[in-house]
Design a protein around this motif. Structure first.
Motif, short mmCIF file in Angstrom:
data_model
loop_
_atom_site.label_atom_id
_atom_site.label_comp_id
_atom_site.label_asym_id
_atom_site.label_seq_id
_atom_site.Cartn_x
_atom_site.Cartn_y
_atom_site.Cartn_z
N LEU A 85 -30.69 138.17 34.25
CA LEU A 85 -29.44 138.72 34.76
C LEU A 85 -29.28 138.45 36.25
O LEU A 85 -30.25 138.51 37.02
N LYS A 86 -28.06 138.17 36.63
CA LYS A 86 -27.70 137.89 38.00
C LYS A 86 -26.72 138.94 38.50
O LYS A 86 -25.98 139.52 37.71
N PRO A 87 -26.67 139.16 39.82
CA PRO A 87 -25.69 140.11 40.34
C PRO A 87 -24.26 139.78 39.92
O PRO A 87 -23.46 140.70 39.69
N GLU A 88 -23.94 138.51 39.79
CA GLU A 88 -22.60 138.12 39.38
C GLU A 88 -22.30 138.43 37.92
O GLU A 88 -21.17 138.27 37.47
N ASP A 89 -23.30 138.86 37.17
CA ASP A 89 -23.08 139.32 35.80
C ASP A 89 -22.56 140.75 35.75
O ASP A 89 -22.20 141.23 34.67
N THR A 90 -22.55 141.42 36.88
CA THR A 90 -22.08 142.79 36.93
C THR A 90 -20.63 142.87 36.45
O THR A 90 -19.75 142.20 36.97
N ALA A 91 -20.41 143.68 35.43
CA ALA A 91 -19.09 143.79 34.83
C ALA A 91 -19.14 144.84 33.74
O ALA A 91 -20.21 145.30 33.33
N VAL A 92 -17.96 145.20 33.27
CA VAL A 92 -17.86 145.96 32.04
C VAL A 92 -17.81 144.96 30.90
O VAL A 92 -16.99 144.03 30.91
N TYR A 93 -18.68 145.13 29.94
CA TYR A 93 -18.76 144.21 28.81
C TYR A 93 -18.09 144.84 27.60
O TYR A 93 -18.40 145.96 27.21
N TYR A 94 -17.16 144.09 27.03
CA TYR A 94 -16.37 144.56 25.91
C TYR A 94 -16.68 143.77 24.64
O TYR A 94 -16.81 142.54 24.69
N CYS A 95 -16.74 144.47 23.56
CA CYS A 95 -16.85 143.86 22.25
C CYS A 95 -15.46 143.78 21.63
O CYS A 95 -14.64 144.68 21.81
N ALA A 96 -15.18 142.70 20.93
CA ALA A 96 -13.87 142.52 20.34
C ALA A 96 -13.97 141.89 18.95
O ALA A 96 -14.89 141.12 18.67
N LEU A 97 -13.01 142.23 18.12
CA LEU A 97 -12.94 141.72 16.75
C LEU A 97 -11.62 141.01 16.55
O LEU A 97 -10.55 141.53 16.91
N ASP A 98 -11.68 139.83 15.96
CA ASP A 98 -10.49 139.06 15.62
C ASP A 98 -10.20 139.28 14.15
O ASP A 98 -10.96 138.80 13.30
N GLY A 99 -9.14 139.98 13.86
CA GLY A 99 -8.84 140.36 12.49
C GLY A 99 -8.05 139.37 11.68
O GLY A 99 -7.86 139.59 10.48
N ASP A 100 -7.60 138.28 12.28
CA ASP A 100 -6.71 137.37 11.56
C ASP A 100 -7.11 135.91 11.66
O ASP A 100 -6.26 135.03 11.49
N SER A 101 -8.38 135.64 11.92
CA SER A 101 -8.83 134.26 12.02
C SER A 101 -10.26 134.12 11.54
O SER A 101 -11.05 135.07 11.64
N TRP A 102 -10.58 132.95 11.05
CA TRP A 102 -11.95 132.60 10.70
C TRP A 102 -12.63 131.85 11.83
O TRP A 102 -13.83 131.59 11.77
N LEU A 103 -11.88 131.52 12.86
CA LEU A 103 -12.38 130.69 13.94
C LEU A 103 -12.61 131.51 15.20
O LEU A 103 -11.84 132.41 15.51
#
Length: 124
Positions: A85-103
């Motif tokens: 990990l680097k200081p520039e990795d500092t962030a809020v990390y979000y998980c997301a789901l794509d409900g309408d694509s296989w890609l």
């Protein structure tokens, strides 16, 4: 109703490792692409990593080689393993789901469901 909950963030030192988790409820996401995005203060949300239903993974150039995304469909959970990990990795990390694509897609606008985020702070 889909709910995504991230966990695993925290305050760490540069060079440390973390594993972030995203637990989903209300939907079995076996066939859905999942993504991890991050947003640093004052910056736009950016794509970090994504994984398709087949397990194929994609990474932003900025995290290639340090981030590993994986999924455990039986538990409706996606993970993000981060090393060096680097200081520039500092962030809020979000998980997301794509409900309408296989890609797997890199544009945040393509994703349909989001968690509240988990804070990762890396000190130098």
């Amino acid at each position: 109703q889909v709910r995504l909950v991230e966990s695993g963030g925290g305050l760490v030192q540069a060079g440390d490792s973390l594993r972030l988790s995203c637990a989903a409820s209300g939907r079995t996401f076996t066939k859905n692409p999942m993504g991890w995005f991050r947003q640093a203060p004052g910056k736009e949300r950016e794509f970090a990593a994504g994984i398709g239903p087949s397990g194929i993974t994609y990474y932003a150039n900025s995290v290639e080689g340090r981030f590993t995304i994986s999924r455990e469909n039986a538990k409706n959970t996606v993970y993000l393993q981060i090393v060096s990990l680097k200081p520039e990795d500092t962030a809020v990390y979000y998980c997301a789901l794509d409900g309408d694509s296989w890609l797997v897609r890199r544009n945040s606008d393509e994703y349909d469901y989001w968690g509240q985020g988990t804070q990762v702070t890396v000190s130098s």
